[in-house]
Design a protein around this motif. Structure first.
Motif, PDB file in Angstrom:
ATOM      1  N   LYS A 145       0.861  -1.187   0.000  1.00  0.00           N
ATOM      2  CA  LYS A 145       0.000   0.000   0.000  1.00  0.00           C
ATOM      3  C   LYS A 145       0.901   1.241   0.000  1.00  0.00           C
ATOM      4  CE  LYS A 145      -3.750  -2.107   2.630  1.00  0.00           C
ATOM      5  NZ  LYS A 145      -3.272  -3.395   3.098  1.00  0.00           N
ATOM      6  N   LEU A 146       0.497   2.245  -0.739  1.00  0.00           N
ATOM      7  CA  LEU A 146       1.259   3.487  -0.813  1.00  0.00           C
ATOM      8  C   LEU A 146       0.601   4.528   0.078  1.00  0.00           C
ATOM      9  CD1 LEU A 146       3.709   4.608  -2.346  1.00  0.00           C
ATOM     10  CD2 LEU A 146       2.116   5.483  -4.047  1.00  0.00           C
ATOM     11  N   GLU A 147       1.390   5.108   0.974  1.00  0.00           N
ATOM     12  CA  GLU A 147       0.908   6.210   1.797  1.00  0.00           C
ATOM     13  C   GLU A 147       1.425   7.494   1.178  1.00  0.00           C
ATOM     14  OE1 GLU A 147       1.582   8.543   5.929  1.00  0.00           O
ATOM     15  OE2 GLU A 147       3.020   7.052   5.243  1.00  0.00           O
ATOM     16  N   CYS A 148       0.517   8.328   0.718  1.00  0.00           N
ATOM     17  CA  CYS A 148       0.864   9.591   0.073  1.00  0.00           C
ATOM     18  C   CYS A 148       0.895  10.676   1.142  1.00  0.00           C
ATOM     19  CB  CYS A 148      -0.159   9.929  -1.009  1.00  0.00           C
ATOM     20  SG  CYS A 148      -0.440   8.570  -2.158  1.00  0.00           S
ATOM     21  N   GLU A 149       2.087  11.174   1.452  1.00  0.00           N
ATOM     22  CA  GLU A 149       2.227  12.155   2.519  1.00  0.00           C
ATOM     23  C   GLU A 149       2.073  13.565   1.974  1.00  0.00           C
ATOM     24  OE1 GLU A 149       5.801  11.485   4.759  1.00  0.00           O
ATOM     25  OE2 GLU A 149       4.947   9.703   5.686  1.00  0.00           O
ATOM     26  N   GLY A 150       1.307  14.383   2.694  1.00  0.00           N
ATOM     27  CA  GLY A 150       1.078  15.757   2.288  1.00  0.00           C
ATOM     28  C   GLY A 150       1.449  16.738   3.386  1.00  0.00           C
ATOM     29  N   PHE A 151       2.446  17.559   3.106  1.00  0.00           N
ATOM     30  CA  PHE A 151       2.855  18.598   4.040  1.00  0.00           C
ATOM     31  C   PHE A 151       2.227  19.940   3.666  1.00  0.00           C
ATOM     32  CE2 PHE A 151       5.880  15.331   4.856  1.00  0.00           C
ATOM     33  CZ  PHE A 151       6.315  15.505   6.150  1.00  0.00           C
ATOM     34  N   THR A 152       1.843  20.083   2.419  1.00  0.00           N
ATOM     35  CA  THR A 152       1.160  21.282   1.943  1.00  0.00           C
ATOM     36  C   THR A 152       0.024  20.843   1.036  1.00  0.00           C
ATOM     37  OG1 THR A 152       2.537  21.545  -0.026  1.00  0.00           O
ATOM     38  CG2 THR A 152       3.308  22.632   1.986  1.00  0.00           C
ATOM     39  N   ILE A 153      -0.913  21.731   0.805  1.00  0.00           N
ATOM     40  CA  ILE A 153      -2.095  21.386   0.012  1.00  0.00           C
ATOM     41  C   ILE A 153      -1.742  21.019  -1.426  1.00  0.00           C
ATOM     42  CG2 ILE A 153      -2.684  23.734  -0.714  1.00  0.00           C
ATOM     43  CD1 ILE A 153      -5.179  21.141   0.629  1.00  0.00           C
ATOM     44  N   LEU A 172      -1.778  13.737   6.499  1.00  0.00           N
ATOM     45  CA  LEU A 172      -1.725  15.191   6.463  1.00  0.00           C
ATOM     46  C   LEU A 172      -0.822  15.634   7.610  1.00  0.00           C
ATOM     47  CD1 LEU A 172      -5.586  15.703   6.117  1.00  0.00           C
ATOM     48  CD2 LEU A 172      -3.891  15.386   4.280  1.00  0.00           C
ATOM     49  N   PHE A 173       0.268  16.307   7.277  1.00  0.00           N
ATOM     50  CA  PHE A 173       1.232  16.744   8.284  1.00  0.00           C
ATOM     51  C   PHE A 173       0.986  18.210   8.603  1.00  0.00           C
ATOM     52  CE2 PHE A 173       3.146  12.976   6.636  1.00  0.00           C
ATOM     53  CZ  PHE A 173       3.763  12.405   7.735  1.00  0.00           C
ATOM     54  N   ILE A 174       0.737  18.479   9.870  1.00  0.00           N
ATOM     55  CA  ILE A 174       0.408  19.832  10.308  1.00  0.00           C
ATOM     56  C   ILE A 174       1.384  20.249  11.408  1.00  0.00           C
ATOM     57  CG2 ILE A 174      -1.364  21.233  11.444  1.00  0.00           C
ATOM     58  CD1 ILE A 174      -3.445  19.528  10.013  1.00  0.00           C
ATOM     59  N   GLY A 175       1.949  21.457  11.252  1.00  0.00           N
ATOM     60  CA  GLY A 175       2.834  21.997  12.276  1.00  0.00           C
ATOM     61  C   GLY A 175       4.252  21.464  12.249  1.00  0.00           C
ATOM     62  N   ALA A 221      -6.416  24.718   9.395  1.00  0.00           N
ATOM     63  CA  ALA A 221      -5.515  24.077   8.418  1.00  0.00           C
ATOM     64  C   ALA A 221      -5.978  22.649   8.139  1.00  0.00           C
ATOM     65  CB  ALA A 221      -4.080  24.097   8.926  1.00  0.00           C
ATOM     66  N   LEU A 222      -6.323  21.918   9.202  1.00  0.00           N
ATOM     67  CA  LEU A 222      -6.825  20.556   8.998  1.00  0.00           C
ATOM     68  C   LEU A 222      -8.112  20.581   8.185  1.00  0.00           C
ATOM     69  CD1 LEU A 222      -6.836  17.505   9.419  1.00  0.00           C
ATOM     70  CD2 LEU A 222      -8.022  17.902  11.587  1.00  0.00           C
ATOM     71  N   GLN A 223      -9.022  21.465   8.510  1.00  0.00           N
ATOM     72  CA  GLN A 223     -10.287  21.545   7.782  1.00  0.00           C
ATOM     73  C   GLN A 223     -10.046  21.860   6.311  1.00  0.00           C
ATOM     74  OE1 GLN A 223     -13.567  21.034   9.372  1.00  0.00           O
ATOM     75  NE2 GLN A 223     -13.831  20.606   7.203  1.00  0.00           N
ATOM     76  N   PHE A 224      -9.093  22.735   6.022  1.00  0.00           N
ATOM     77  CA  PHE A 224      -8.756  23.084   4.645  1.00  0.00           C
ATOM     78  C   PHE A 224      -8.254  21.859   3.884  1.00  0.00           C
ATOM     79  CE2 PHE A 224      -5.795  24.929   1.452  1.00  0.00           C
ATOM     80  CZ  PHE A 224      -6.731  25.630   0.706  1.00  0.00           C
ATOM     81  N   PHE A 225      -7.350  21.111   4.502  1.00  0.00           N
ATOM     82  CA  PHE A 225      -6.879  19.861   3.903  1.00  0.00           C
ATOM     83  C   PHE A 225      -8.070  18.951   3.588  1.00  0.00           C
ATOM     84  CE2 PHE A 225      -2.259  19.567   5.570  1.00  0.00           C
ATOM     85  CZ  PHE A 225      -1.720  19.508   4.307  1.00  0.00           C
ATOM     86  N   LEU A 250     -10.222  16.630  16.417  1.00  0.00           N
ATOM     87  CA  LEU A 250     -10.985  17.083  15.260  1.00  0.00           C
ATOM     88  C   LEU A 250     -10.850  16.095  14.107  1.00  0.00           C
ATOM     89  CD1 LEU A 250     -12.718  19.161  13.781  1.00  0.00           C
ATOM     90  CD2 LEU A 250     -10.587  20.397  13.208  1.00  0.00           C
ATOM     91  N   ALA A 251      -9.665  15.547  13.913  1.00  0.00           N
ATOM     92  CA  ALA A 251      -9.464  14.567  12.834  1.00  0.00           C
ATOM     93  C   ALA A 251     -10.416  13.392  12.998  1.00  0.00           C
ATOM     94  CB  ALA A 251      -8.014  14.084  12.809  1.00  0.00           C
ATOM     95  N   VAL A 252     -10.519  12.872  14.185  1.00  0.00           N
ATOM     96  CA  VAL A 252     -11.420  11.744  14.436  1.00  0.00           C
ATOM     97  C   VAL A 252     -12.871  12.172  14.198  1.00  0.00           C
ATOM     98  CG1 VAL A 252     -12.269  10.159  16.210  1.00  0.00           C
ATOM     99  CG2 VAL A 252      -9.809  10.602  15.993  1.00  0.00           C
TER     100      VAL A 252
END
Length: 183
Positions: A88-96, A119-122, A135-139, A165-167
């Motif tokens: 499985k590929l995990e696609c990491e996102g540090f920016t939108i 989604l990496f935040i902070g 920022a999380l909501q925007f992602f 919030l993620a949960v």
């Protein structure tokens, strides 16, 4: 990982939940990733945007800088190799902007089955996303609807509110020393 304590911990976890074991670092080059894929991990990460982070969980120690850029052609090659090796590929996102690359890879016919993303935040560095609930909501508002996502927060004050919030938004929480050094 072949010592008694690891085996005990492994059984304590895997006997209770369906876990995913992940190998490798997201900034590694494709040749290194393919060698690791031969070991049959469940999942491997790749940064789907510029990866410029300063990992420093212990403020008294110098930060570890990780930097890589993966062009879309390389991301397509990662996705094809992952499919070939049943990883499985995990696609990491540090920016939108990672979503544009994810859409490009999916458009080329790879990574079309379950897509996992973090989604990496902070996280400090040149690809920093502010550690805020907005920022999380925007992602999340911009994710494709079929993506399975989780979040990693590198901020001691905002970690719990953002993870909660993620949960609440239907996501998952990534755990481990790399993701939760403040707990």
């Amino acid at each position: 990982i072949h010592h008694a304590d690891w085996k005990t911990l492994h059984h304590m976890i895997t006997d209770k939940v369906d876990t995913i074991m992940q190998y490798g670092v997201a900034s590694a080059r494709i040749e290194e990733k393919i060698e690791l894929m031969k070991l049959s991990p469940d999942m491997m990460a790749v940064a789907f945007n510029a990866h410029d982070e300063y990992f420093q969980p212990v403020p008294t120690l110098p930060p570890k800088r990780m930097m890589a850029i993966h062009p879309v052609e390389e991301l397509i090659a990662y996705a094809k190799a992952a499919e070939e090796h049943k990883v499985k590929l995990e696609c990491e996102g540090f920016t939108i902007c990672f979503l544009m690359l994810l859409r490009s890879v999916r458009f080329k016919g790879t990574a079309t089955h379950e897509t996992y993303t973090t989604l990496f935040i902070g996280w400090p560095g040149g690809t920093w996303m502010p550690p805020t609930e907005r920022a999380l909501q925007f992602f999340v508002d911009n994710l494709p609807p079929d993506v399975i996502w989780n979040v990693s927060v590198m901020n001691p004050e905002k970690q719990w509110p953002i993870l909660s919030l993620a949960v609440a938004l239907g996501g998952h929480v990534r755990v481990g020393y790399e993701d939760n050094p403040y707990i």
